[in-house]
Design a protein around this motif. Structure first.
Motif: not given
Length: 144
Positions: A17, A25, A27
């Motif tokens: 984020q 991108s 996580t």
């Protein structure tokens, strides 16, 4: 079985984020999953942690002194500011890999002077999220 601590500093819980143009991108949970899979293949255990609090990171380093063969650390913003994390890492006798997702040397001047590097066995920067997998493989070799 050897245990490798993978420690992550502030704001890394927001990977995927936060500034994806810099950090990508992927996580942190996805990175954890990759590392867990790779750890099985490499026959090592991992203890994967993230904290936004300096003291918690220091406590994790202290725990590693008796529980880990090596530490992979992405200290994030604390890389450049935390003498306390540097001092804790100095007390860990095993190998230490300092890891950065971005190439900090291509970024603003403030990101060029790592305190953590002064005690790191090796430093990795600019491989993106995949750098965790490279670091884990390197640490598995370093701790044989």
């Amino acid at each position: 079985m050897r245990t490798i601590f993978i420690l992550n500093g502030p704001n890394l819980n927001l990977l995927g984020q936060r500034e994806p143009e810099i950090y990508g991108s992927t996580t942190l949970d996805e990175i954890r999953g990759w590392c867990e899979g790779d750890a099985k293949e490499l026959n090592v255990a991992i203890d994967f942690r993230q904290s936004n609090f300096e003291g918690e990171i220091i406590e994790s380093i202290h725990a590693a002194r008796t529980q880990a063969a090596g530490i992979i650390i992405n200290p994030a913003g604390y890389t450049f500011t935390s003498i306390a994390i540097l001092d804790a890492l100095k007390m860990f006798n095993g190998p230490k890999i300092e890891l950065h997702i971005s190439n900090v040397h291509q970024r603003e001047e403030i990101y060029h002077k790592s305190l953590v590097s002064k005690t790191a066995t090796a430093v990795m920067a600019g491989f993106g999220a995949y750098g965790y997998r490279i670091a884990l493989r390197a640490m598995a070799e370093m701790t044989k």
